[in-house]
Write a protein that holds these residues in place. Structure first.
Motif, PDB file in Angstrom:
ATOM      1  N   SER A 207       0.659  -1.094  -0.001  1.00  0.00           N
ATOM      2  CA  SER A 207      -0.035   0.016   0.268  1.00  0.00           C
ATOM      3  C   SER A 207       0.640   1.089   0.054  1.00  0.00           C
ATOM      4  CB  SER A 207      -1.075   0.034   1.176  1.00  0.00           C
ATOM      5  OG  SER A 207      -0.255   0.267   2.298  1.00  0.00           O
ATOM      6  N   LEU A 208       1.989   1.293   0.504  1.00  0.00           N
ATOM      7  CA  LEU A 208       2.877   2.453   0.535  1.00  0.00           C
ATOM      8  C   LEU A 208       3.161   2.982  -0.817  1.00  0.00           C
ATOM      9  CD1 LEU A 208       4.884   1.664   3.782  1.00  0.00           C
ATOM     10  CD2 LEU A 208       2.872   3.112   3.607  1.00  0.00           C
ATOM     11  N   GLY A 209       3.729   2.106  -1.712  1.00  0.00           N
ATOM     12  CA  GLY A 209       4.099   2.362  -2.709  1.00  0.00           C
ATOM     13  C   GLY A 209       2.919   2.638  -3.860  1.00  0.00           C
ATOM     14  N   SER A 210       1.631   2.915  -3.410  1.00  0.00           N
ATOM     15  CA  SER A 210       0.536   2.791  -4.395  1.00  0.00           C
ATOM     16  C   SER A 210      -0.331   4.157  -4.341  1.00  0.00           C
ATOM     17  CB  SER A 210      -0.187   1.763  -4.457  1.00  0.00           C
ATOM     18  OG  SER A 210      -1.138   1.586  -5.268  1.00  0.00           O
ATOM     19  N   SER A 211      -0.601   4.775  -5.287  1.00  0.00           N
ATOM     20  CA  SER A 211      -1.567   5.653  -5.164  1.00  0.00           C
ATOM     21  C   SER A 211      -3.031   5.263  -5.319  1.00  0.00           C
ATOM     22  CB  SER A 211      -1.149   6.794  -6.068  1.00  0.00           C
ATOM     23  OG  SER A 211      -1.203   6.494  -7.273  1.00  0.00           O
ATOM     24  N   ARG A 212      -3.041   3.881  -5.776  1.00  0.00           N
ATOM     25  CA  ARG A 212      -4.502   3.590  -5.805  1.00  0.00           C
ATOM     26  C   ARG A 212      -5.623   3.597  -4.666  1.00  0.00           C
ATOM     27  NH1 ARG A 212      -3.942  -2.256  -8.241  1.00  0.00           N
ATOM     28  NH2 ARG A 212      -6.131  -2.117  -8.110  1.00  0.00           N
ATOM     29  N   GLU A 213      -6.788   3.819  -4.983  1.00  0.00           N
ATOM     30  CA  GLU A 213      -7.729   4.373  -4.081  1.00  0.00           C
ATOM     31  C   GLU A 213      -7.758   3.230  -2.679  1.00  0.00           C
ATOM     32  OE1 GLU A 213      -9.583   7.142  -1.915  1.00  0.00           O
ATOM     33  OE2 GLU A 213      -8.746   7.408  -3.960  1.00  0.00           O
ATOM     34  N   HIS A 214      -7.737   2.176  -3.102  1.00  0.00           N
ATOM     35  CA  HIS A 214      -7.925   0.907  -1.843  1.00  0.00           C
ATOM     36  C   HIS A 214      -6.577   0.866  -1.214  1.00  0.00           C
ATOM     37  CE1 HIS A 214      -6.433  -1.844  -4.688  1.00  0.00           C
ATOM     38  NE2 HIS A 214      -5.936  -2.472  -3.780  1.00  0.00           N
ATOM     39  N   HIS A 215      -5.497   1.410  -1.910  1.00  0.00           N
ATOM     40  CA  HIS A 215      -4.375   1.112  -1.000  1.00  0.00           C
ATOM     41  C   HIS A 215      -4.037   2.347  -0.259  1.00  0.00           C
ATOM     42  CE1 HIS A 215      -2.158  -1.449  -4.408  1.00  0.00           C
ATOM     43  NE2 HIS A 215      -2.943  -2.217  -3.546  1.00  0.00           N
ATOM     44  N   LYS A 216      -4.681   3.428  -0.506  1.00  0.00           N
ATOM     45  CA  LYS A 216      -4.799   4.693   0.564  1.00  0.00           C
ATOM     46  C   LYS A 216      -5.382   4.396   1.800  1.00  0.00           C
ATOM     47  CE  LYS A 216      -4.682   8.110  -3.089  1.00  0.00           C
ATOM     48  NZ  LYS A 216      -5.408   9.122  -3.579  1.00  0.00           N
ATOM     49  N   ALA A 217      -6.352   3.528   1.801  1.00  0.00           N
ATOM     50  CA  ALA A 217      -7.023   3.099   2.894  1.00  0.00           C
ATOM     51  C   ALA A 217      -6.607   1.974   3.840  1.00  0.00           C
ATOM     52  CB  ALA A 217      -8.396   2.837   2.504  1.00  0.00           C
ATOM     53  N   THR A 218      -5.524   1.291   3.035  1.00  0.00           N
ATOM     54  CA  THR A 218      -5.224   0.029   3.589  1.00  0.00           C
ATOM     55  C   THR A 218      -4.445   0.216   4.981  1.00  0.00           C
ATOM     56  OG1 THR A 218      -4.374  -0.997   1.631  1.00  0.00           O
ATOM     57  CG2 THR A 218      -3.406  -1.946   3.478  1.00  0.00           C
ATOM     58  N   VAL A 219      -3.549   1.253   5.385  1.00  0.00           N
ATOM     59  CA  VAL A 219      -3.127   1.685   6.777  1.00  0.00           C
ATOM     60  C   VAL A 219      -4.077   1.693   7.628  1.00  0.00           C
ATOM     61  CG1 VAL A 219      -1.276   3.050   7.921  1.00  0.00           C
ATOM     62  CG2 VAL A 219      -0.755   1.957   5.809  1.00  0.00           C
ATOM     63  N   PRO A 220      -5.182   2.563   7.493  1.00  0.00           N
ATOM     64  CA  PRO A 220      -6.298   2.826   8.190  1.00  0.00           C
ATOM     65  C   PRO A 220      -6.984   1.451   8.572  1.00  0.00           C
ATOM     66  CG  PRO A 220      -6.157   4.507   6.851  1.00  0.00           C
ATOM     67  CD  PRO A 220      -5.134   3.685   6.421  1.00  0.00           C
ATOM     68  N   PHE A 221      -7.325   0.827   7.644  1.00  0.00           N
ATOM     69  CA  PHE A 221      -7.870  -0.561   7.898  1.00  0.00           C
ATOM     70  C   PHE A 221      -7.051  -1.337   8.680  1.00  0.00           C
ATOM     71  CE2 PHE A 221      -8.105  -5.011   5.920  1.00  0.00           C
ATOM     72  CZ  PHE A 221      -9.398  -5.204   6.499  1.00  0.00           C
ATOM     73  N   LEU A 222      -5.925  -1.715   8.438  1.00  0.00           N
ATOM     74  CA  LEU A 222      -5.025  -2.460   9.108  1.00  0.00           C
ATOM     75  C   LEU A 222      -5.064  -1.914  10.596  1.00  0.00           C
ATOM     76  CD1 LEU A 222      -2.009  -2.778   6.623  1.00  0.00           C
ATOM     77  CD2 LEU A 222      -3.869  -4.634   7.515  1.00  0.00           C
ATOM     78  N   LEU A 223      -4.999  -0.807  11.038  1.00  0.00           N
ATOM     79  CA  LEU A 223      -4.901   0.031  12.273  1.00  0.00           C
ATOM     80  C   LEU A 223      -6.282  -0.364  12.985  1.00  0.00           C
ATOM     81  CD1 LEU A 223      -3.392   3.436  11.515  1.00  0.00           C
ATOM     82  CD2 LEU A 223      -2.379   1.508  12.965  1.00  0.00           C
ATOM     83  N   GLN A 224      -7.239  -0.366  12.302  1.00  0.00           N
ATOM     84  CA  GLN A 224      -8.618  -0.773  12.835  1.00  0.00           C
ATOM     85  C   GLN A 224      -8.807  -2.173  13.106  1.00  0.00           C
ATOM     86  OE1 GLN A 224     -11.032   1.463  13.632  1.00  0.00           O
ATOM     87  NE2 GLN A 224     -12.204  -0.184  14.641  1.00  0.00           N
ATOM     88  N   LEU A 225      -8.155  -2.938  12.304  1.00  0.00           N
ATOM     89  CA  LEU A 225      -8.138  -4.324  12.713  1.00  0.00           C
ATOM     90  C   LEU A 225      -7.073  -4.657  13.991  1.00  0.00           C
ATOM     91  CD1 LEU A 225      -7.383  -6.252   9.318  1.00  0.00           C
ATOM     92  CD2 LEU A 225      -9.587  -6.089  10.414  1.00  0.00           C
ATOM     93  N   ALA A 226      -6.124  -3.980  14.234  1.00  0.00           N
ATOM     94  CA  ALA A 226      -5.374  -4.025  15.154  1.00  0.00           C
ATOM     95  C   ALA A 226      -6.032  -3.477  16.549  1.00  0.00           C
ATOM     96  CB  ALA A 226      -3.853  -3.469  14.946  1.00  0.00           C
ATOM     97  N   LEU A 227      -6.774  -2.327  16.343  1.00  0.00           N
ATOM     98  CA  LEU A 227      -7.716  -1.992  17.577  1.00  0.00           C
ATOM     99  C   LEU A 227      -8.625  -2.880  17.810  1.00  0.00           C
ATOM    100  CD1 LEU A 227      -8.400   1.790  16.497  1.00  0.00           C
ATOM    101  CD2 LEU A 227      -7.017   1.195  18.549  1.00  0.00           C
TER     102      LEU A 227
END
Length: 147
Positions: A59-79
């Motif tokens: 996700s870090l190397g991409s500007s695709r829309e779903h990649h922009k949401a990957t880090v927040p998604f992973l943070l939410q999973l971790a929460l």
């Protein structure tokens, strides 16, 4: 597949940097994703960890829309899942080398300040609740803050 479907649903329900702190009300299927991954973790923890890390780095190397949401998604999973947080946090810290940190900085450079503050708050919360690899994480933070 579970992670991919969860990310698609997260994006469809406004998954952005602010959504990481919004809870599962904004993302209806994320509780199911957490439950399924929690069940699978007993036998497939290595595969889940590998996929979570792959999603993060991709996700870090991409500007695709779903990649922009990957880090927040992973943070939410971790929460929502201390098990997932414990599974991935030590290896994630090990992977945060300068090039990855630069990618992470670029990834969030366009995020509005209030949303970024929310993401930072989530990260601090997760750090405070991480027991697995806590010493490694603290050493990383100290070495990164004061090289």
């Amino acid at each position: 597949r579970v992670l991919s479907c969860g990310l698609k649903d997260f994006c469809a329900h406004g998954g952005d940097a602010a959504a990481a702190g919004a809870g599962d009300k904004r993302v209806p299927k994320i509780a199911s994703v957490v439950g399924i991954l929690g069940h699978l973790a007993s036998r497939h923890a290595g595969s889940i960890k590998q996929e979570l890390l792959r999603m993060f780095h991709e996700s870090l190397g991409s500007s695709r829309e779903h990649h922009k949401a990957t880090v927040p998604f992973l943070l939410q999973l971790a929460l929502m899942s201390p098990t997932l947080l414990a599974t991935v946090s030590p290896e994630l810290v090990d992977s945060l080398k300068p090039p990855v940190l630069n990618q992470l900085h670029q990834h969030f450079s366009a995020v509005p300040r209030d949303e970024l503050d929310g993401v930072v708050g989530v990260v601090v919360h997760l750090l405070c609740h991480t027991s697995a690899g806590a010493l490694r994480t603290l050493r990383f933070l100290l070495a990164t803050a004061a090289p």
